[in-house]
Scaffold this motif. Sequence first.
Motif, short mmCIF file in Angstrom:
data_model
loop_
_atom_site.label_atom_id
_atom_site.label_comp_id
_atom_site.label_asym_id
_atom_site.label_seq_id
_atom_site.Cartn_x
_atom_site.Cartn_y
_atom_site.Cartn_z
N GLN A 157 0.86 -1.18 0.00
CA GLN A 157 0.00 0.00 0.00
C GLN A 157 0.90 1.23 0.00
O GLN A 157 1.86 1.30 0.74
CB GLN A 157 -0.89 0.03 1.24
CG GLN A 157 -1.76 -1.20 1.40
CD GLN A 157 -2.68 -1.41 0.20
OE1 GLN A 157 -3.28 -0.49 -0.29
NE2 GLN A 157 -2.75 -2.64 -0.25
N SER A 158 0.57 2.19 -0.85
CA SER A 158 1.34 3.43 -0.84
C SER A 158 0.98 4.21 0.42
O SER A 158 0.05 3.86 1.15
CB SER A 158 1.03 4.26 -2.08
OG SER A 158 -0.23 4.89 -1.96
N SER A 159 1.72 5.26 0.68
CA SER A 159 1.43 6.07 1.86
C SER A 159 0.31 7.08 1.60
O SER A 159 -0.05 7.84 2.48
CB SER A 159 2.69 6.80 2.32
OG SER A 159 3.16 7.63 1.27
N TRP A 160 -0.25 7.07 0.40
CA TRP A 160 -1.37 7.96 0.08
C TRP A 160 -2.63 7.41 0.72
O TRP A 160 -2.97 6.24 0.58
CB TRP A 160 -1.57 8.07 -1.44
CG TRP A 160 -0.48 8.85 -2.09
CD1 TRP A 160 0.60 8.36 -2.72
CD2 TRP A 160 -0.37 10.27 -2.14
NE1 TRP A 160 1.40 9.37 -3.17
CE2 TRP A 160 0.82 10.56 -2.83
CE3 TRP A 160 -1.16 11.32 -1.67
CZ2 TRP A 160 1.24 11.87 -3.06
CZ3 TRP A 160 -0.74 12.61 -1.91
CH2 TRP A 160 0.45 12.87 -2.61
N LEU A 161 -3.34 8.27 1.42
CA LEU A 161 -4.54 7.87 2.14
C LEU A 161 -5.55 7.16 1.24
O LEU A 161 -6.09 6.12 1.60
CB LEU A 161 -5.17 9.09 2.81
CG LEU A 161 -6.42 8.84 3.64
CD1 LEU A 161 -6.09 7.95 4.82
CD2 LEU A 161 -7.01 10.16 4.11
N GLY A 162 -5.79 7.73 0.08
CA GLY A 162 -6.76 7.14 -0.84
C GLY A 162 -6.41 5.72 -1.26
O GLY A 162 -7.29 4.89 -1.47
N SER A 213 -7.35 3.29 15.43
CA SER A 213 -6.39 4.06 16.21
C SER A 213 -6.67 5.55 16.07
O SER A 213 -6.97 6.04 14.97
CB SER A 213 -4.96 3.81 15.72
OG SER A 213 -4.63 2.46 15.79
N ALA A 214 -6.54 6.29 17.16
CA ALA A 214 -6.73 7.74 17.13
C ALA A 214 -5.43 8.43 16.73
O ALA A 214 -5.01 9.41 17.33
CB ALA A 214 -7.22 8.24 18.48
N THR A 215 -4.82 7.91 15.68
CA THR A 215 -3.62 8.51 15.11
C THR A 215 -4.04 9.41 13.95
O THR A 215 -5.21 9.42 13.56
CB THR A 215 -2.67 7.41 14.59
OG1 THR A 215 -3.36 6.65 13.57
CG2 THR A 215 -2.23 6.47 15.71
N VAL A 216 -3.11 10.12 13.39
CA VAL A 216 -3.43 10.97 12.23
C VAL A 216 -3.99 10.09 11.11
O VAL A 216 -5.02 10.43 10.51
CB VAL A 216 -2.18 11.75 11.76
CG1 VAL A 216 -2.45 12.45 10.44
CG2 VAL A 216 -1.73 12.74 12.82
N LEU A 217 -3.36 8.96 10.85
CA LEU A 217 -3.83 8.06 9.81
C LEU A 217 -5.22 7.52 10.15
O LEU A 217 -6.13 7.54 9.33
CB LEU A 217 -2.85 6.91 9.61
CG LEU A 217 -3.22 5.89 8.54
CD1 LEU A 217 -3.30 6.54 7.17
CD2 LEU A 217 -2.21 4.75 8.54
#
Length: 127
Positions: A56-61, A82-86
Amino acid sequence: MANIWIVSESATIAKEFVTLAKSFGDSNVSMVTFSDSVAQEVAKTGISKVVVLHNQSSWLGDMVDPVSEVLVTEKADVVLVSATVLGKSMAPQFAVALDAALVTDATRVEIKNGELETDRMVYGGLA
């Protein structure tokens, strides 16, 4: 039996979610992650299934759609993210894919009378 799924890039957070999910009683607990090392660590807790999404790329989409597909295919009843940015970026999109409600920053999560109940702090009257 509740079908509970955990989505986390952190083994530490995922293991905390496993403990929470197991406290719900008769539940099937599974997980989606992006790392073999996280999967191996969390698998030691005895959960039903761990799905690792590789390449998986690091792009959210690029990350959201494959995870959403797993959650929909597996008919997740509850998804703990998780309540992380991601995690906070992906959670609303999971809710849309599952046609489900979303609660962020919950301070209490439990199942009472077969229904999920949560508490969330609201400051200054703004939700």
